[in-house]
Design an enzyme around this catalytic site. Structure first.
Site, mmCIF file in Angstrom:
data_model
loop_
_atom_site.group_PDB
_atom_site.id
_atom_site.type_symbol
_atom_site.label_atom_id
_atom_site.label_comp_id
_atom_site.label_asym_id
_atom_site.label_seq_id
_atom_site.Cartn_x
_atom_site.Cartn_y
_atom_site.Cartn_z
ATOM 1 C CG HIS A 1 62.541 24.065 -14.817
ATOM 2 N ND1 HIS A 1 63.847 23.850 -14.424
ATOM 3 C CD2 HIS A 1 61.783 23.992 -13.693
ATOM 4 C CE1 HIS A 1 63.872 23.675 -13.109
ATOM 5 N NE2 HIS A 1 62.638 23.759 -12.644
ATOM 6 C CG ASP B 1 64.897 36.132 -17.270
ATOM 7 O OD1 ASP B 1 65.501 35.176 -16.724
ATOM 8 O OD2 ASP B 1 63.949 36.722 -16.728
ATOM 9 N N GLY C 1 68.071 35.413 -15.258
ATOM 10 C CA GLY C 1 67.942 34.644 -14.020
ATOM 11 C C GLY C 1 67.974 33.140 -14.281
HETATM 12 C C1 GAR Z 1 64.779 17.596 -18.834
HETATM 13 O O1 GAR Z 1 63.869 16.936 -17.993
HETATM 14 C C2 GAR Z 1 64.772 19.088 -18.561
HETATM 15 O O2 GAR Z 1 63.534 19.536 -18.122
HETATM 16 C C3 GAR Z 1 65.822 19.201 -17.488
HETATM 17 O O3 GAR Z 1 66.818 18.312 -17.864
HETATM 18 C C4 GAR Z 1 66.226 17.192 -18.515
HETATM 19 C C5 GAR Z 1 67.028 16.892 -19.771
HETATM 20 O O4 GAR Z 1 66.590 15.714 -20.366
HETATM 21 N N1 GAR Z 1 66.309 20.550 -17.404
HETATM 22 C C6 GAR Z 1 66.530 21.180 -16.261
HETATM 23 O O5 GAR Z 1 66.410 20.664 -15.168
HETATM 24 C C7 GAR Z 1 66.966 22.620 -16.430
HETATM 25 N N2 GAR Z 1 66.847 23.347 -15.205
HETATM 26 P P1 GAR Z 1 67.024 15.312 -21.844
HETATM 27 O O6 GAR Z 1 68.535 15.510 -21.951
HETATM 28 O O7 GAR Z 1 66.668 13.856 -21.928
HETATM 29 O O8 GAR Z 1 66.253 16.159 -22.805
#
Ligand code: GAR
Length: 219
Positions: free
Chosen positions: A110, A142, A144
């Site tokens: 995240h 989990d 949430g």
């Molecule tokens: C990443 O920065 C990840 O942390 C975020 O999506 C991006 C995917 O990048 N995830 C979230 O925000 C989940 N809540 P990627 O497809 O280049 O790996």
């Protein structure tokens, strides 16, 4: 036998790439046995094809409701018999059927220092809050939204002229270093997932669980 990873993506797949490249370099134990997306258009599927990684799409639109999709997703992932399910930019919440099937075996990255700024727009929330540092978190999934036990975090500075894009880019740079390290630590049994996250004593020096040291790059 190799530690089997199923990687779930929705978009660009830069974290998928970081993990696969670490595996190819020999710095991440395990092997990716499946790349599964909820979107046929996910760019990461192209990377998977180029690297000979088996891939599948399980789209919500092909199922009558969320729980049917969740069960189908769980069945598809189970086909690959993963030891660990890695959510790498998978932008849907997995449901109870999925989590029951893979209890303590699903991790997520995240783009914020949880429990701050959960949800879909971590970098934007950090900018709006005016924090001076933010970062990324790898956690156990989990029921949430971004609430499961935290495994590891890395800190990223917020610069005065940051936009969502520049900040997210630097956070992703940290993700690409942290996430493969965490996967490696789990694959080697240095980190054990359960109701709590445990580290083997000899490794509990903080270098895997908390990494404030990453350079801000890319330069
Ligand atoms: C990443 O920065 C990840 O942390 C975020 O999506 C991006 C995917 O990048 N995830 C979230 O925000 C989940 N809540 P990627 O497809 O280049 O790996």
């Amino acid at each position: 036998m190799s530690f089997r990873l199923a990687v779930l993506i929705s978009g660009k797949g830069s974290n998928l790439r970081a993990i696969q490249e670490a595996i190819e370099r020999g710095t991440c134990a395990g092997s990716i046995v499946a790349v599964i997306s909820d979107r046929a258009s996910a760019q990461g599927l192209t990377f998977a094809a180029e690297h000979g990684l088996p891939s599948s799409v399980v789209s919500v639109r092909d199922y009558p409701d969320r729980s049917a999709w969740d069960a189908a997703l769980a069945a598809k992932v189970a086909d690959f018999m993963p030891d660990l399910v890695v959510l790498a930019g998978f932008m849907r919440v997995v449901g109870a059927a999925f989590l029951d099937r893979f209890a303590h075996r699903v991790i997520n990255v995240h783009p914020a220092l949880l429990p701050l700024f959960p949800g879909t727009n971590g970098p934007e929330q950090a900018l709006a809050a005016g924090v001076r540092v933010t970062g990324c978190t790898v956690h156990v999934v989990d029921a949430g939204v971004d609430t499961g036990p935290i495994i590891a975090q890395a800190v990223v500075r917020v610069l005065p002229d940051d936009t969502n894009d520049t900040l997210h880019e630097r956070i992703q740079h940290a993700e690409h270093q942290l996430f493969p390290r965490v996967v490696d630590a789990i694959a080697r049994g240095v980190v054990t997932l359960g109701a709590q996250v445990r580290m083997s004593g000899a490794s509990d020096d903080g270098t895997i669980l908390f990494a404030p040291l990453f350079r801000d790059g890319p330069t």
